[in-house]
Design a protein around this motif. Structure first.
Motif, PDB file in Angstrom:
ATOM      1  N   GLU A  11      -0.324  -9.698  -6.267  1.00 55.08           N
ATOM      2  CA  GLU A  11      -0.430 -10.815  -7.205  1.00 55.08           C
ATOM      3  C   GLU A  11      -0.125 -12.138  -6.513  1.00 55.08           C
ATOM      4  OE1 GLU A  11       2.231  -9.987 -10.405  1.00 55.08           O
ATOM      5  OE2 GLU A  11       0.795  -8.706 -11.441  1.00 55.08           O
ATOM      6  N   ARG A  12       0.744 -12.088  -5.525  1.00 58.68           N
ATOM      7  CA  ARG A  12       1.160 -13.314  -4.841  1.00 58.68           C
ATOM      8  C   ARG A  12       0.363 -13.604  -3.586  1.00 58.68           C
ATOM      9  NH1 ARG A  12       7.023 -13.630  -3.540  1.00 58.68           N
ATOM     10  NH2 ARG A  12       6.515 -15.817  -3.374  1.00 58.68           N
ATOM     11  N   PHE A  13      -0.080 -12.559  -2.872  1.00 59.53           N
ATOM     12  CA  PHE A  13      -0.701 -12.751  -1.566  1.00 59.53           C
ATOM     13  C   PHE A  13      -1.970 -11.925  -1.441  1.00 59.53           C
ATOM     14  CE2 PHE A  13       3.954 -12.788  -0.992  1.00 59.53           C
ATOM     15  CZ  PHE A  13       4.127 -14.106  -0.604  1.00 59.53           C
ATOM     16  N   ALA A  14      -2.963 -12.496  -0.766  1.00 61.22           N
ATOM     17  CA  ALA A  14      -4.108 -11.704  -0.346  1.00 61.22           C
ATOM     18  C   ALA A  14      -3.645 -10.897   0.857  1.00 61.22           C
ATOM     19  CB  ALA A  14      -5.266 -12.601   0.033  1.00 61.22           C
ATOM     20  N   SER A  15      -4.169  -9.694   1.024  1.00 60.04           N
ATOM     21  CA  SER A  15      -3.660  -8.843   2.083  1.00 60.04           C
ATOM     22  C   SER A  15      -4.724  -7.879   2.574  1.00 60.04           C
ATOM     23  CB  SER A  15      -2.453  -8.055   1.576  1.00 60.04           C
ATOM     24  OG  SER A  15      -1.926  -7.238   2.587  1.00 60.04           O
ATOM     25  N   SER A  16      -4.575  -7.500   3.827  1.00 56.02           N
ATOM     26  CA  SER A  16      -5.393  -6.418   4.368  1.00 56.02           C
ATOM     27  C   SER A  16      -4.692  -5.106   4.034  1.00 56.02           C
ATOM     28  CB  SER A  16      -5.535  -6.568   5.881  1.00 56.02           C
ATOM     29  OG  SER A  16      -4.293  -6.378   6.515  1.00 56.02           O
ATOM     30  N   SER A  17      -5.401  -4.008   4.162  1.00 54.60           N
ATOM     31  CA  SER A  17      -4.799  -2.716   3.843  1.00 54.60           C
ATOM     32  C   SER A  17      -3.644  -2.397   4.798  1.00 54.60           C
ATOM     33  CB  SER A  17      -5.849  -1.606   3.874  1.00 54.60           C
ATOM     34  OG  SER A  17      -6.475  -1.554   5.133  1.00 54.60           O
ATOM     35  N   GLU A  18      -3.819  -2.719   6.070  1.00 52.16           N
ATOM     36  CA  GLU A  18      -2.750  -2.449   7.038  1.00 52.16           C
ATOM     37  C   GLU A  18      -1.525  -3.310   6.758  1.00 52.16           C
ATOM     38  OE1 GLU A  18      -0.481  -0.842   9.923  1.00 52.16           O
ATOM     39  OE2 GLU A  18      -2.394  -0.089   9.174  1.00 52.16           O
ATOM     40  N   ASN A  19      -1.730  -4.556   6.394  1.00 55.47           N
ATOM     41  CA  ASN A  19      -0.598  -5.424   6.082  1.00 55.47           C
ATOM     42  C   ASN A  19       0.129  -4.921   4.839  1.00 55.47           C
ATOM     43  OD1 ASN A  19       0.919  -7.911   6.617  1.00 55.47           O
ATOM     44  ND2 ASN A  19       0.131  -8.511   4.622  1.00 55.47           N
ATOM     45  N   LEU A  20      -0.617  -4.487   3.825  1.00 58.63           N
ATOM     46  CA  LEU A  20       0.010  -3.931   2.628  1.00 58.63           C
ATOM     47  C   LEU A  20       0.810  -2.680   2.991  1.00 58.63           C
ATOM     48  CD1 LEU A  20       0.434  -3.998  -0.428  1.00 58.63           C
ATOM     49  CD2 LEU A  20      -1.649  -2.637  -0.644  1.00 58.63           C
ATOM     50  N   ARG A  21       0.270  -1.856   3.872  1.00 61.25           N
ATOM     51  CA  ARG A  21       0.971  -0.655   4.326  1.00 61.25           C
ATOM     52  C   ARG A  21       2.294  -1.034   4.996  1.00 61.25           C
ATOM     53  NH1 ARG A  21      -3.015   1.178   6.780  1.00 61.25           N
ATOM     54  NH2 ARG A  21      -3.707   2.590   5.152  1.00 61.25           N
ATOM     55  N   ARG A  22       2.258  -2.059   5.844  1.00 61.86           N
ATOM     56  CA  ARG A  22       3.486  -2.494   6.533  1.00 61.86           C
ATOM     57  C   ARG A  22       4.520  -3.030   5.555  1.00 61.86           C
ATOM     58  NH1 ARG A  22       0.421  -6.081  11.095  1.00 61.86           N
ATOM     59  NH2 ARG A  22      -0.577  -4.366  12.187  1.00 61.86           N
ATOM     60  N   VAL A  23       4.070  -3.828   4.591  1.00 58.96           N
ATOM     61  CA  VAL A  23       4.985  -4.411   3.610  1.00 58.96           C
ATOM     62  C   VAL A  23       5.642  -3.313   2.789  1.00 58.96           C
ATOM     63  CG1 VAL A  23       5.064  -5.799   1.494  1.00 58.96           C
ATOM     64  CG2 VAL A  23       3.823  -6.640   3.484  1.00 58.96           C
ATOM     65  N   LEU A  24       4.848  -2.381   2.285  1.00 66.49           N
ATOM     66  CA  LEU A  24       5.407  -1.295   1.476  1.00 66.49           C
ATOM     67  C   LEU A  24       6.340  -0.406   2.306  1.00 66.49           C
ATOM     68  CD1 LEU A  24       2.330  -0.278  -0.699  1.00 66.49           C
ATOM     69  CD2 LEU A  24       4.309  -1.672  -1.354  1.00 66.49           C
ATOM     70  N   ALA A  25       5.968  -0.155   3.557  1.00 62.82           N
ATOM     71  CA  ALA A  25       6.824   0.673   4.421  1.00 62.82           C
ATOM     72  C   ALA A  25       8.177  -0.005   4.647  1.00 62.82           C
ATOM     73  CB  ALA A  25       6.123   0.950   5.742  1.00 62.82           C
ATOM     74  N   ARG A  26       8.171  -1.314   4.860  1.00 58.91           N
ATOM     75  CA  ARG A  26       9.438  -2.042   5.028  1.00 58.91           C
ATOM     76  C   ARG A  26      10.302  -1.940   3.774  1.00 58.91           C
ATOM     77  NH1 ARG A  26       6.426  -6.181   7.566  1.00 58.91           N
ATOM     78  NH2 ARG A  26       6.443  -7.340   5.620  1.00 58.91           N
ATOM     79  N   LYS A  27       9.668  -2.088   2.620  1.00 57.97           N
ATOM     80  CA  LYS A  27      10.420  -1.999   1.364  1.00 57.97           C
ATOM     81  C   LYS A  27      11.016  -0.600   1.174  1.00 57.97           C
ATOM     82  CE  LYS A  27       7.855  -5.519  -1.171  1.00 57.97           C
ATOM     83  NZ  LYS A  27       8.843  -6.341  -1.839  1.00 57.97           N
ATOM     84  N   VAL A  28      10.220   0.419   1.478  1.00 63.14           N
ATOM     85  CA  VAL A  28      10.696   1.798   1.340  1.00 63.14           C
ATOM     86  C   VAL A  28      11.831   2.061   2.314  1.00 63.14           C
ATOM     87  CG1 VAL A  28      10.037   4.205   1.802  1.00 63.14           C
ATOM     88  CG2 VAL A  28       8.598   2.767   0.369  1.00 63.14           C
ATOM     89  N   GLU A  29      11.673   1.644   3.547  1.00 56.42           N
ATOM     90  CA  GLU A  29      12.727   1.879   4.547  1.00 56.42           C
ATOM     91  C   GLU A  29      14.013   1.157   4.171  1.00 56.42           C
ATOM     92  OE1 GLU A  29      10.836   0.705   8.166  1.00 56.42           O
ATOM     93  OE2 GLU A  29       9.801   2.624   8.386  1.00 56.42           O
ATOM     94  N   ARG A  30      13.902  -0.049   3.677  1.00 53.57           N
ATOM     95  CA  ARG A  30      15.087  -0.804   3.273  1.00 53.57           C
ATOM     96  C   ARG A  30      15.796  -0.107   2.110  1.00 53.57           C
ATOM     97  NH1 ARG A  30      13.197  -5.668   1.091  1.00 53.57           N
ATOM     98  NH2 ARG A  30      12.332  -6.047   3.142  1.00 53.57           N
TER      99      ARG A  30
END
Length: 168
Positions: A11-30
């Motif tokens: 909703e806030r950012f346009a993203s590539s699939s790989e970037n979305l994967r990285r963002v979600l992975a960081r959130k999960v790891e945190r």
């Protein structure tokens, strides 16, 4: 829960699939680190959430690349700089090349004499007040202006043409 996280991010950012994967992975790891859990099981769910976002049309790497190319060109981005930024966001090299080629074709279709690199260099020079857009001490700052354009990824020929131009 990961779908909600993905939607909130998209909703806030346009993203590539790989970037979305990285963002979600960081959130999960945190979150797993805070809870003292192992993140491996949750990281497998990240792939599924990204796949659902792609299937649902929320993430489209080609459209993302085309939009970013157009935006960065308007701001004065060189081909090299744009390719580097998209690559850092995880966009595939062939998708980057297709987006850059599509942008160049669109510009040439509008104006057969158009040179996307020269237009972008002029846009950057206008924004940063380099070369013909400098108000004073133009000759003293010639080398500095050339270096600024070179750091932005423009070739020496393009940078020299812009800096030595009589008017914008």
């Amino acid at each position: 829960m990961l779908d909600r996280m993905a939607l909130a991010y998209l909703e806030r950012f346009a993203s590539s699939s790989e970037n979305l994967r990285r963002v979600l992975a960081r959130k999960v790891e945190r979150r797993c680190r805070l809870r003292g859990e192992a993140p491996e099981a949750a990281l497998a769910l990240v792939e599924e959430a990204v796949a659902r976002a792609v299937r649902g049309g929320l993430v489209d790497d080609a459209a993302y690349a085309q939009g970013r190319v157009a935006s960065l060109r308007r701001r004065g981005g060189s081909r090299r700089a744009i390719a580097a930024r998209l690559s850092a966001k995880g966009v595939a090299p062939e998708t980057i090349d297709a987006a850059l080629a599509g942008d160049a074709e669109a510009r040439v279709a509008d104006d057969p004499d158009a040179d996307p690199e020269m237009e972008a260099a002029l846009a950057l020079a206008r924004r940063r007040r380099l070369g013909p857009f400098r108000t004073a001490a133009r000759a003293e700052n010639r080398e500095r202006d050339l270096a600024r354009l070179a750091r932005a990824g423009f070739s020496y020929g393009v940078a020299r043409a812009v800096v030595d131009a009589q008017d914008g």
